[in-house]
Design an enzyme around this catalytic site. Sequence first.
Site, PDB file in Angstrom:
ATOM      1  N   SER A 145       0.842  -1.196   0.000  1.00  0.00           N
ATOM      2  CA  SER A 145       0.000   0.000   0.000  1.00  0.00           C
ATOM      3  C   SER A 145       0.879   1.249   0.000  1.00  0.00           C
ATOM      4  O   SER A 145       1.706   1.419  -0.888  1.00  0.00           O
ATOM      5  CB  SER A 145      -0.941  -0.031   1.200  1.00  0.00           C
ATOM      6  OG  SER A 145      -1.946   0.939   1.090  1.00  0.00           O
ATOM      7  N   ASP A 176      -9.307  -5.861  -4.428  1.00  0.00           N
ATOM      8  CA  ASP A 176      -8.827  -4.675  -3.714  1.00  0.00           C
ATOM      9  C   ASP A 176      -9.606  -3.438  -4.163  1.00  0.00           C
ATOM     10  O   ASP A 176      -9.571  -3.066  -5.331  1.00  0.00           O
ATOM     11  CB  ASP A 176      -7.335  -4.488  -3.982  1.00  0.00           C
ATOM     12  CG  ASP A 176      -6.694  -3.414  -3.116  1.00  0.00           C
ATOM     13  OD1 ASP A 176      -7.440  -2.659  -2.463  1.00  0.00           O
ATOM     14  OD2 ASP A 176      -5.459  -3.343  -3.086  1.00  0.00           O
ATOM     15  N   HIS A 207      -7.266  -5.976  -0.358  1.00  0.00           N
ATOM     16  CA  HIS A 207      -6.101  -5.121  -0.131  1.00  0.00           C
ATOM     17  C   HIS A 207      -5.099  -5.733   0.845  1.00  0.00           C
ATOM     18  O   HIS A 207      -3.886  -5.606   0.668  1.00  0.00           O
ATOM     19  CB  HIS A 207      -6.563  -3.758   0.383  1.00  0.00           C
ATOM     20  CG  HIS A 207      -5.473  -2.742   0.473  1.00  0.00           C
ATOM     21  ND1 HIS A 207      -4.745  -2.318  -0.627  1.00  0.00           N
ATOM     22  CD2 HIS A 207      -4.964  -2.052   1.527  1.00  0.00           C
ATOM     23  CE1 HIS A 207      -3.852  -1.419  -0.255  1.00  0.00           C
ATOM     24  NE2 HIS A 207      -3.960  -1.240   1.048  1.00  0.00           N
TER      25      HIS A 207
END
Length: 747
Positions: A600, A688, A720
Amino acid sequence: MPSSPQHADYFFYILLLLKKMISDSEEIAGIYRELSKFPSPLKAYIRPQITLKPKEKFSIIDTEWSQRDLERAERVKIFREYLVFHDENSILCTGPSGNCTELQGELLSRDSPSATLKAVIRERTNKKQEKQQYLEIWSKTAKEKSINLTALDKHGKVYEDDLFGCLEWSYSETCILYVAEKKRPKAESFFQSKPEHSVNGDEDDNRAKDGQKPEKGCQFVYWEDWGEALTNKSTPVLCVLNIWSGNVSVLHGIPEHISPGEAIWAPEDAGIIFVGRWHVPWRLGLKYCTNRKSALYCVDLTGNEYLEISSGINSVHSPRLSPDQHHLIFLEGGSVKTHHQCYGLSLYNLDKKVTSTVVRILDYPATDGFTGIYSSALARKCWATDSQRILIDTTQRSSKDLFVVNIATGTVTSLTAGPDTASWTLLDVCQDLIVVSCSSPNCPPNLKVGFLPAAGHEQEMIWMALGEDKPLHGIKWKILTFTPHFEHENPKFNGLQFEGILLLPGQEQNAKPPLVVSPHGGPNSVFVTCWMLMPAVFCRLGYSVLLVNYRGSCGFGQDSIRSLLGNIGSQDVKDVQFAVECVLKEGVVDSEKVLLIGGSHGGFIGCHLIGQYPGFYKAFATRNPVINLASKLGTTDIPDHTMVQAGFDYAPDQLPTPPVLATLLSKSPITYISQATTPVLIMLGEKDKRVHPSQGLELHRALKARGIPVRLLWYPDDNHSLSNVDTEADVFMNIAVWFNFALNRTQ
């Protein structure tokens, strides 16, 4: 057309990697399997004390844990019971009672206030392979009730998540409060045929059991959800079940602009207190985002009278009612628009209907070292028996500590002060007996218990372990503090420090270990000194690991969080590189074997690092990375995050201007990718909604076009976090092999 020499080298690299995977996988898998077996505590429930004879008592503690089952590729929920023998205020001895057992199908469970009954929301699959949800009532000897909520058809699925979900007994123990998805209208095709014996459409009414005709042409209407990890949750409703009649009532009349959740009973069952989250003009992603505009409400059971308890200006969560039912505490955010931040502890006096602040938001750590409250949720039971003190676990720099707060004086006192910098999580408190989870990077989670001392004597707290808490061999760790060079100081927020957690292999080695560097995602999250599977396995494989809490991490004061706004791609990147160079100067790791992991926003930083410092990192593994802020803006469930972190205000009714898009692009790592030479492993979750897989695909194409070794793994059933058990294991195995192969090629 023949491939270029550059691309021929790329395919040769991948071929050698596959051979390496076969040779290395058995050893890596064995260590991963060994360390993945340690379970993590989910919750604990202390049953009422039982008196044996004067001054001799015992308590039973029920606990639930989560454990990875690699063969079944799922997390199983297990039950453990402990006995604690004690007198009025000190522990005499503790121990487990019997063996662990697996809990199957339980979504939620809660004991009644008297502990004579237990409510369970359970999900089962029937013979038609349809999932059915039941609410069960258990006594100490039998199942007293089993109510098929699906068959009642009063609402959709029950919410079991931590953000909306609840399961609360009324004080009278006659009703149960929970949150479920609002019943959606039935829909059918424009061309749905009527039954042959239908006369004037009467059969349409017969087919709608609830008296409503199906809506034609609406079966594909889009239902907006709450984003990442909450994709099946759109319109929550408050539901009350009468356990004796079996009737379910859905509370109507809640304002249309809010979604209710985190509900509890008001004093004397006079109503319901809940958090109402704004969902206008649309629902922004809620998972990992505690900043959503919200307010506390109290509503009577008729749904006619509402009282707004909090201001409704910022964000609130975790309402908790005192044992004497005179006070309500909750956490309240400030004006900072980041997704996680420092929170104030607010107190609402139910008698005077007045709100006050007990613990304020701290811009900078206090003189006693307290940095503020950063809890994403308070423990469900966190009040002391005196209704004057509250127990809170919260991040403090790079650890997680437990504090007691006096609501009258605002005094904050640590219950875990000392040389041990492990991390603590409050699980339950009953009659001032506290049960907590405690872990560190080399010690898996274990439980400890203790009695809360009298007010003013909290520093005399004594803890006793419920089981073994010996550190594992082969892992050492310490916290490092970094002060940025003066040229990297933030002119608006100077004097800020940041930290890192360094893990080192404990066994003697002939050579210095390689270093795996990992900046966290968020970017306003934090690494704390708790048990983490991936760093532990890397240590056992002979790697050292540096977890970097760069400026902007929570736990260091609100100014640290503010300092990163508008400076992503620069301040965070420089902090991580500076931390790595400081560790290399210590001479405890191999400076020629530095590797990189990031997911991320950690992937965002990692991609910047391999572009801004070409050749420094020998290999990079990234999970669902942010690559291009401009293209991310229109695909993420949290577009406000992208704008705010880049230094802009977010307005949902305004489109980004060309200058804004240009700035977003300039802060993105994709602009540096032409300088990168590091081999990259990319892992993407197809589901995601936080960072769309197109971001990772953009990186893959850019690297492949330049002949940089790159491998892409695609997980169709994950989102995610890439946290499914089989995904998580496959991710680690591929990262470990990728790193081993990269290091062997550089030797």
